[in-house]
Design a protein around this motif. Structure first.
Motif, PDB file in Angstrom:
ATOM      1  N   THR A 117       0.729  -1.200  -0.034  1.00 47.72           N
ATOM      2  CA  THR A 117       0.122  -0.001   0.127  1.00 47.72           C
ATOM      3  C   THR A 117       0.912   1.388   0.004  1.00 47.72           C
ATOM      4  N   ALA A 118       1.905   1.389   0.687  1.00 46.73           N
ATOM      5  CA  ALA A 118       2.590   2.685   0.976  1.00 46.73           C
ATOM      6  C   ALA A 118       3.909   2.612   0.415  1.00 46.73           C
ATOM      7  N   ARG A 119       4.566   1.544  -0.207  1.00 44.56           N
ATOM      8  CA  ARG A 119       5.709   1.630  -1.054  1.00 44.56           C
ATOM      9  C   ARG A 119       6.052   2.406  -2.195  1.00 44.56           C
ATOM     10  N   GLU A 120       4.886   2.674  -2.748  1.00 42.03           N
ATOM     11  CA  GLU A 120       5.035   3.472  -3.934  1.00 42.03           C
ATOM     12  C   GLU A 120       5.349   4.957  -3.944  1.00 42.03           C
ATOM     13  N   TYR A 121       5.205   5.460  -2.554  1.00 36.15           N
ATOM     14  CA  TYR A 121       5.416   6.762  -1.994  1.00 36.15           C
ATOM     15  C   TYR A 121       6.704   7.206  -1.776  1.00 36.15           C
ATOM     16  N   ASP A 122       7.578   6.143  -1.783  1.00 36.62           N
ATOM     17  CA  ASP A 122       9.101   6.144  -1.703  1.00 36.62           C
ATOM     18  C   ASP A 122       9.480   7.125  -0.393  1.00 36.62           C
ATOM     19  N   GLY A 123       8.904   6.552   0.601  1.00 35.16           N
ATOM     20  CA  GLY A 123       9.124   7.182   1.678  1.00 35.16           C
ATOM     21  C   GLY A 123       8.439   8.650   2.176  1.00 35.16           C
ATOM     22  N   HIS A 124       7.861   9.130   1.165  1.00 31.90           N
ATOM     23  CA  HIS A 124       7.036  10.184   1.517  1.00 31.90           C
ATOM     24  C   HIS A 124       5.623  10.075   1.524  1.00 31.90           C
ATOM     25  N   VAL A 125       5.329   9.525   2.742  1.00 29.66           N
ATOM     26  CA  VAL A 125       4.027   9.193   3.248  1.00 29.66           C
ATOM     27  C   VAL A 125       3.824   8.881   4.708  1.00 29.66           C
ATOM     28  N   GLN A 126       2.849   9.404   5.201  1.00 26.70           N
ATOM     29  CA  GLN A 126       2.707   9.593   6.669  1.00 26.70           C
ATOM     30  C   GLN A 126       1.886   8.362   6.901  1.00 26.70           C
TER      31      GLN A 126
END
Ligand SMILES: *[C@@H]1O[C@H](CO)[C@@H](O)[C@H](O)[C@H]1NC(C)=O
Ligand SMILES: *[C@@H]1O[C@H](CO)[C@@H](O)[C@H](O)[C@H]1NC(C)=O
Ligand SMILES: *[C@@H]1O[C@H](CO)[C@@H](O)[C@H](O)[C@H]1NC(C)=O
Length: 445
Positions: free
Chosen positions: A208-217
């Motif tokens: 779910t979250a990997r696609e934001y390359d770290g820029h995700v809360q």
């Protein structure tokens, strides 16, 4: 499937002949050679069932009329006035949800999205000129991969900015983030069980979250401190921001995009066809190597003449499914030519340390249990061997505790008798023959 080598001659070596006496079981040895994309092959032990991603799909979009389609919902007859402040300069917000009966509920919303953790409410604000009133304007979901386990529901309120007699909805932003948010729950009675941590949280969160390359809360409901600490390296690789304890957070956080719930496809598996970014289990394991700074992408075959021996990590259980002749098994594997790492529960429980141990090995083996989930850290081309205590396991599956306490009570006695209640005594001749075969495959002459 091509990566799996489930050699029938090996099965034969392990099974035939010996007597089943009280407390002594004839184990079935399953040999799996891990290859690039072969982690999912373990699930071959079960009947394959493709999880339906959505039983139904609801999509709510602002319309120019004063209505929204929401399961044939009616227009709410509440008198409201448009809340006019700079907050109202909202874009056209969108909300879409996928709700399954047994699996996961997930919703995604974008535009003007305001998250208030303490009240477990997420506001999706529609621009004033798009004002509409869906029935009650709410959707409640449990953002956990196994929603049958319970937990805090998150309510999504879709509304035009309004002022009612005693409230301003939605509340004003106290913090505005310019990155997306992912909200998920760590509710689970099995957070100490690494199989569940991996299946319910680690893989779906990656997906779910990997696609934001770290820029995700990341925001976590039912915050499980022990689990979050255990997963700290993984979480730090996934997001550059500290994780927020959702239920304790009294801030109104505004995000351009919010995902609630994690995308879980199949048991211990990502289905690339269902993954938004087409992720594979290989991508996942590559990411784990990055997160844990693991050195070995590939298992290196050793020369038999070399002084370096192939490393074998033996996951040793205590209490149940214990190998009663463990010392003998270790001695035998050593004689065959392996450098043995005997991994008891103390070593296995420290995830980061054990990840390095597993990654440094050519072979991993053990009796069926959650500890074997650490095979996600094995290098490619490593060999994995699972000892299954009694006969075929395919109807039971290897995620033991999911059958205890919920879901399928009928399995409980089966589980207790055939798996939990039993230790395993290995037939050393057969064990040696299998070890020799694995040794040959892990070395070059
Ligand atoms: C809307 O609210 C009413 C009254 O609280 C409730 O009975 C009804 O089930 C709600 N409908 C939905 C779709 O939540
Ligand atoms: C991995 O295993 C395959 C099949 O045995 C082999 O062809 C390949 O060369 C191996 N790769 C590496 C990097 O060792
Ligand atoms: C299995 O072995 C463990 C540890 O040696 C022991 O405590 C347990 O009672 C054994 N279980 C059975 C069913 O013999």
């Amino acid at each position: 499937m091509k990566a799996l080598r489930n050699d029938s001659s090996i099965k034969k070596l392990a099974r035939g002949g010996a007597a089943v006496a009280a407390g002594i079981l004839v184990p079935l040895l399953i040999l799996v050679v891990l290859n690039t994309d072969s982690l999912p092959q373990l699930t071959r032990l079960r009947e394959t069932s493709i999880t339906q991603v959505s039983d139904f799909f609801i999509s709510i979009r602002p319309k120019t009329s004063n209505q929204v389609q929401y399961h044939g919902g009616t227009k709410e007859n509440v008198v409201h006035k448009v809340y006019s402040s700079s907050d109202v300069a909202a874009p056209r917000s969108k909300l879409s949800c996928s709700v399954t009966r047994a699996g996961m509920d997930i919703c995604a919303m974008e535009g003007d999205v305001r998250v208030h953790g303490k009240s477990a409410t997420v506001y999706v604000v529609a621009a004033s000129h798009d004002s509409y009133r869906p029935e009650n304007g709410t959707v409640s979901i449990l953002p956990y991969a196994r929603k049958t386990d319970g937990g805090t529901k998150v309510t999504i309120r879709l509304s035009a900015p309004v002022v009612t007699a005693d409230n301003i909805i939605p509340p004003r932003c106290t913090v505005t983030h310019d990155v997306p948010a992912v909200v998920f729950s760590t509710t689970c009675c099995y957070s100490k069980n690494f199989f569940h941590a991996t299946d319910d949280t680690i893989i779906p969160l990656y997906n779910t979250a990997r696609e934001y390359d770290g820029h995700v809360q990341l925001l976590v409901t039912d915050y499980d401190h022990m689990l979050m600490f255990k997963l700290r390296h993984f979480l730090a690789a996934l997001s550059i921001y500290p994780v927020i304890d959702f239920n304790a957070d009294d801030t109104v956080r505004c995000f351009p995009l919010v995902r609630i719930g994690l995308e879980r496809h199949e048991e211990l598996r990502i289905n690339p066809a269902l993954s938004r970014k087409g992720y594979t289990m290989k991508n996942f394991r590559d990411f784990l190597r990055l997160a844990y700074s693991l050195k070995h992408a590939w298992a290196t075959p050793m020369h038999q003449s070399s002084s370096q021996r192939p490393r074998l990590v033996m996951v040793l259980r205590r209490g149940s499914r214990v190998i009663t002749n463990e010392a003998e098994a270790i001695a035998t594997a050593t004689e065959v030519g392996f450098e043995l790492v005997a991994a008891g529960p103390e070593m296995v429980q420290d995830m980061a340390t054990f990840a390095h141990v597993v990654n440094s090995c050519n072979v991993m083996m053990g009796v069926h249990g959650a500890g074997l989930t650490n095979l996600v850290f094995l290098p490619n081309n490593a060999t994995f061997m699972q000892i299954i205590p009694w006969g075929e396991i395919k109807e039971i599956g290897w995620n033991e505790p999911s059958f205890i306490g919920h879901g399928a009570p009928g399995f409980r006695p089966v589980w207790e008798i055939f798996l939990n209640g039993q230790n395993v005594t290995l037939d050393m001749d057969r064990f040696r023959a299998v070890m020799q075969q694995i040794y040959q495959s892990a070395t070059i002459t």
